[in-house]
Design an enzyme around this catalytic site. Structure first.
Site, mmCIF file in Angstrom:
data_model
loop_
_atom_site.group_PDB
_atom_site.id
_atom_site.type_symbol
_atom_site.label_atom_id
_atom_site.label_comp_id
_atom_site.label_asym_id
_atom_site.label_seq_id
_atom_site.Cartn_x
_atom_site.Cartn_y
_atom_site.Cartn_z
ATOM 1 N N ASP A 314 -8.006 -9.781 -4.193
ATOM 2 C CA ASP A 314 -7.175 -8.608 -4.448
ATOM 3 C C ASP A 314 -7.795 -7.399 -3.719
ATOM 4 O O ASP A 314 -8.917 -7.454 -3.222
ATOM 5 C CB ASP A 314 -7.065 -8.364 -5.962
ATOM 6 C CG ASP A 314 -5.805 -7.579 -6.310
ATOM 7 O OD1 ASP A 314 -5.270 -6.889 -5.432
ATOM 8 O OD2 ASP A 314 -5.371 -7.658 -7.467
ATOM 9 N N GLU A 514 -0.493 -1.055 -12.748
ATOM 10 C CA GLU A 514 -1.912 -1.405 -12.890
ATOM 11 C C GLU A 514 -2.616 -0.536 -13.938
ATOM 12 O O GLU A 514 -2.034 -0.154 -14.941
ATOM 13 C CB GLU A 514 -2.597 -1.348 -11.524
ATOM 14 C CG GLU A 514 -1.940 -2.333 -10.531
ATOM 15 C CD GLU A 514 -2.716 -2.507 -9.251
ATOM 16 O OE1 GLU A 514 -3.936 -2.670 -9.300
ATOM 17 O OE2 GLU A 514 -2.086 -2.514 -8.183
HETATM 18 C C1 BGC Z 1 -2.347 -0.903 -4.548
HETATM 19 C C2 BGC Z 1 -2.102 -0.111 -3.337
HETATM 20 C C3 BGC Z 1 -2.512 1.295 -3.596
HETATM 21 C C4 BGC Z 1 -3.981 1.326 -3.920
HETATM 22 C C5 BGC Z 1 -4.490 2.686 -4.190
HETATM 23 C C6 BGC Z 1 -3.796 -0.803 -4.888
HETATM 24 O O1 BGC Z 1 -4.062 -1.456 -6.041
HETATM 25 O O2 BGC Z 1 -1.937 -2.209 -4.345
HETATM 26 O O3 BGC Z 1 -0.798 -0.215 -2.947
HETATM 27 O O4 BGC Z 1 -2.257 2.126 -2.495
HETATM 28 O O5 BGC Z 1 -4.245 0.500 -5.018
HETATM 29 O O6 BGC Z 1 -5.885 2.691 -4.134
HETATM 30 C C1 BGC Z 2 -2.820 -5.679 -7.127
HETATM 31 C C2 BGC Z 2 -2.157 -6.933 -6.662
HETATM 32 C C3 BGC Z 2 -1.386 -6.672 -5.399
HETATM 33 C C4 BGC Z 2 -2.309 -6.065 -4.372
HETATM 34 C C5 BGC Z 2 -1.642 -5.759 -3.061
HETATM 35 C C6 BGC Z 2 -3.569 -4.978 -6.026
HETATM 36 O O1 BGC Z 2 -3.986 -3.730 -6.440
HETATM 37 O O2 BGC Z 2 -3.709 -5.989 -8.178
HETATM 38 O O3 BGC Z 2 -1.332 -7.451 -7.659
HETATM 39 O O4 BGC Z 2 -0.818 -7.851 -4.932
HETATM 40 O O5 BGC Z 2 -2.842 -4.859 -4.867
HETATM 41 O O6 BGC Z 2 -0.852 -4.638 -3.145
#
Ligand code: BGC
Ligand code: BGC
Length: 838
Positions: A314, A514
């Protein structure tokens, strides 16, 4: 429904609780991998691998993000994969046109096939979070989030949703969906609860294979991984839904049998369906981060469970593995990770991995295995012969985004996901010929009905115009009422023009994703009872009220349920708001509409402190049990529910440091000037010992809810917000959270001003504030955000913040603040500009 799964076996129950747990692969299920060994494919993989340089092999196992990577980088470093994170879009435009996505996908593909620098042509694999439809792209069909699909109890529908998601994803050039999430959320405070289908592993297991089949096609059939399908990545392996206190990216402390029987439930059916990728979790198992957990990744997943695809990490999760940082982590590769998601850290990660491979820190056999697994998937997908994304079967067929047939399926999913909790005296269904009021801030909001992972990562900041193909809940109700010859009025605040015969009030959680959605309790909107007041006011006017509740999890809403005549849990239905009218309103000829089908896939709490109250547990005591859900045939009357929340307001709002005239528990405020001993602010007004720095109570929205701070001296003086117990804000910083002040500049700065944080002796960072303050409108309230990342870049250790904010100046300044809190990026009207290290 009783389950013999040991759900109640807490930590320590006759299980080994050593770091990383004691894993016995032979005790785990052994699904059959459905793709027979293919000698022709292996020969192609071997032939290609033999020609690859070490640099190319390393590049193949690195994935960068489109916001931190150019096609030229791909060409130069021969990277194997690219992703678009939830917050990443072509040109940085969250609502970029489909054609821009496709053009960018073409550019990355062409760079990967460009051999002018001497590299091998290996098509790039492009992944995106198509987690409820291709929801990153304007016009796509947005399906209900998984929690709603769980209520539908319909695996065939799930397969169909997967099939459509794959088609829409292909139109914009990607061939990989980061889905499905097969988490089995146990603690509903978890900000990702809605990404899970159910708290019950059996339901998750019944969906996992169906979703993989929908996305990828059926293994063995001709359609498998063809141009109308994408690869799936089952996530987040393993135990993401079991972290203590529902803390996102936290630690799952359960015994091996619970890990296997509850949290692993979705993986065997997904593997049996031929899932091509598995994404490891940010979280830990027994203190060991999954991205570095060799027994679970290599021995269980690839060994015992016969997983024949590749394992991807991830977002910078490798940086959390012991001994690693974002730019370096041989341990992850050695634990069995095949592709490393290094969104903005891909370059240092590539370089350090190359060094590690040369030095043998990463054995060549391991590197070759990782590359082989990735190449196999690329061959299975036919990528080497597919041409660029726009030339493939569905590339550019944008008329498929939100195609009528696709939306019809999403609308069916909305209908089937609605759970009727209460229907006093059969208030629903409503007669569409009557006068209908539609109220609540969720009534006409695409963002609110769609939740996180919708055009933006957090699902915030979008407008109605960004959804050309959907219908809000209000629009669906209005259209149905009009078709039946009735009338409907929209009044989000409930102030109607014409007194209605009945009201539908649509309320609920605002979008989040998240950890930004993690909650300390299950209290709905702590400190804000405006929705309850809205329902009560309409009732007081003699209007029957049906409440439609939008949420990513069950929350404590007993008061709102009591106040309403009917109450519907609608989860996060997505773009097809019309599905609500299909069920709530009678047909134009007065007939019975679609009936409610949804059954709770998560238990609904009786009190706001029932965080992990799940079916099958010993002390199971929900308000509405797992599987509950009324139909029009059932008697829907409820006795009044208990209105005791069981939690305090302070418990419910942890990211709020100061609000409504009060500091959060555990925090204090101090004034310090001219090097003299600090004054702790206990009563107001208060001043520093020399009197040059003063604080007094003033009004913003309520009486004395704000503080005015006046600097009048010429020696350095500072106001500090101090935490008794140091706070760890690294996760928030990584997620672009800002320290946000609701602020009014009363007199502009006359000299330099610094904003700083402290992290113990000799640890801290200061940022210049004068220019930003000078730009704020004098005498006007505004919200001002300081990205936590700015402090990190300036040298603070955000894992142990004791000084949460200090404002210091040696010149006159006067400002007032009414709130200090952590808030997602984008929430503040103005933001401090600073350099941010990646
Ligand atoms: C997300 C990204 C986001 C980033 C920010 C990730 O978990 O998938 O799309 O920009 O966090 O730090
Ligand atoms: C998330 C994932 C996601 C990845 C890519 C991460 O922050 O936990 O579920 O697929 O970002 O955006």
């Amino acid at each position: 429904m009783a389950m013999a799964l040991g759900l109640t076996a807490g930590p320590g129950v006759a299980e080994d609780m050593t770091a990383g747990g004691a894993i016995h692969p032979e005790r785990w299920p052994a699904p059959v991998w459905p793709l027979p060994a293919d000698p022709a494919l292996e020969a192609r993989v071997d032939a290609l691998l033999q020609t690859m340089t070490l640099e190319e092999k390393v590049g193949q196992i690195v994935q960068g993000d489109i916001s931190s990577l150019t096609p030229e980088d791909v060409r130069k470093y021969r990277l194997g994969s690219v992703l678009a994170g939830g917050g990443s879009d072509p040109g940085g435009k969250y609502n970029a046109a489909p054609a821009e996505w496709l053009a960018q996908a073409d550019a990355f593909y062409e760079a990967s096939m460009d051999t002018r620098g001497g590299g091998k042509a290996i098509p790039i694999l492009y992944g995106i979070d198509a987690v409820h439809g291709q929801s990153n792209v304007v016009g796509a069909t947005v399906f209900p989030h998984n929690i709603g699909l769980g209520a539908a109890r319909n695996p065939d529908l799930i397969r169909e949703i997967g099939r459509i998601t794959a088609i829409e994803t292909r139109t914009t050039g990607m061939e990989w969906a980061f889905a499905p999430t097969v988490a089995v959320p146990q603690d509903d405070r978890w900000g990702r609860s809605y990404e899970g289908y159910s708290e019950d592993p059996k339901l998750v297991a019944s969906y996992a294979g169906a979703m993989v089949e929908g996305l990828q096609g059926k293994a063995g059939d001709k359609e498998f991984l063809d141009g109308a399908h994408v690869i799936s990545s089952v996530k987040h392996y393993l135990g993401d839904g079991g972290t203590s206190d529902g803390k996102d990216q936290g630690d799952t402390q359960v015994g091996e049998s619970v890990l296997r029987d509850v949290h692993n439930a979705g993986y065997p059916p997904a593997i049996a369906a031929g899932a091509q990728a598995v994404m490891t979790s940010f979280s830990s198992y027994q203190g060991v981060k999954l991205s570095g957990h060799k027994p679970l990744v290599t021995d269980v997943l690839k060994g015992r469970m016969n997983f024949g695809g590749f394992v991807v990490t991830d977002w910078n999760a490798h940086g959390q593995v012991a001994g690693c940082d974002n730019g370096r982590c041989p341990a992850a590769v050695n634990a069995g990770i095949d592709l490393v998601m290094a969104p903005d850290s891909w370059k240092p990660f590539y370089e350090s991995t190359l060094v590690a491979a040369k030095a043998g820190t990463i054995p060549m056999a391991r590197l070759d295995d990782a590359v082989r697994r990735i190449l196999r998937v690329k061959f299975r997908l036919g990528l080497f012969d597919a041409g660029k994304p726009s030339q493939r079967a569905l590339g550019g067929k944008f008329e498929l985004l939100g195609a009528p047939g696709h939306r019809a399926v999403a609308r069916q999913a909305v209908r089937e996901s609605l759970v009727l909790l209460k229907n006093q005296r059969g208030m629903l269904p409503l007669d569409p010929k009557k006068k209908l009021l539609v109220a609540g801030d969720g009534a006409d909001s695409m963002a609110k009905q769609s939740g996180g992972w919708t055009l933006t990562w957090q699902g915030t900041g979008t407008t109605r115009a960004d959804f050309p193909n959907g219908e809000t809940i209000w629009e669906g109700l209005k259209n149905a009422a009009q078709a039946a010859g009735g009338s409907a009025e929209l009044a989000p605040d409930g102030r109607y023009r014409t007194k209605p015969d009945a009201a539908i009030v649509v309320i609920g959680e605002n979008p989040y994703a998240e950890f930004q959605g993690d909650l300390p309790t299950l209290l709905y909107k702590p400190g804000d009872d405006s929705d309850l007041q809205l329902i009560r006011k309409l009732k007081a006017d003699g209007i029957p009220v049906a409440t439609v509740f939008l949420s990513g999890r069950p929350l404590w809403v007993n008061r709102e349920i009591n106040a309403s005549d009917a109450f519907v849990a609608a989860w996060l239905p997505g773009s097809e708001g019309g599905g609500i009218a299909d069920v709530l309103l009678r047909t134009p000829d007065g007939g019975v509409p679609y009936d409610f089908k949804g059954k709770l896939s998560f238990s609904w709490p009786r009190r706001a402190d029932q965080y992990a109250n799940n079916v099958g547990q010993k002390d199971y005591d929900p308000q509405f049990a797992y599987g509950y859900g009324l139909t029009y045939a059932s008697k829907g009357d409820l006795e009044p529910l208990p209105e005791i929340a069981g939690v305090s307001l302070a418990q419910a709002q942890p990211g709020v440091y100061y609000a409504l005239g009060m500091l959060a528990p555990g925090l204090s405020m101090a004034l310090e000037a001219a090097g003299q001993r600090a004054t702790n602010v206990v009563t107001l007004p208060a001043a520093s010992r020399d009197g040059s720095l003063r604080i007094a109570a003033v009004d913003h929205r309520r009486q004395e809810d704000a503080r005015r701070v006046t600097w009048s001296g010429s020696a350095p003086a500072r106001l500090s917000l101090i935490a008794e117990a140091a706070k760890d804000l690294t996760r928030e910083a990584n997620g672009d959270v800002q320290l946000t002040l609701t602020l009014r500049v009363d007199a502009p700065p006359k000299g330099d001003v610094a904003a700083s944080v402290a992290c113990g002796e000799g640890c801290g960072a200061a940022l210049p504030l004068r220019e930003s303050l000078a730009m704020l409108p004098i005498g006007q309230w505004t919200t001002f955000g300081i990205p936590l990342k700015c402090f990190a870049t300036a040298g603070a250790d955000l894992s142990k913040l004791s000084g949460l904010l200090t404002i210091e100046t040696a010149a006159p300044l006067q400002l007032s603040f009414s709130r200090i809190a952590l808030a997602p990026q984008g929430e503040a009207e103005r933001t401090l500009e600073c350099r941010i290290n990646r």
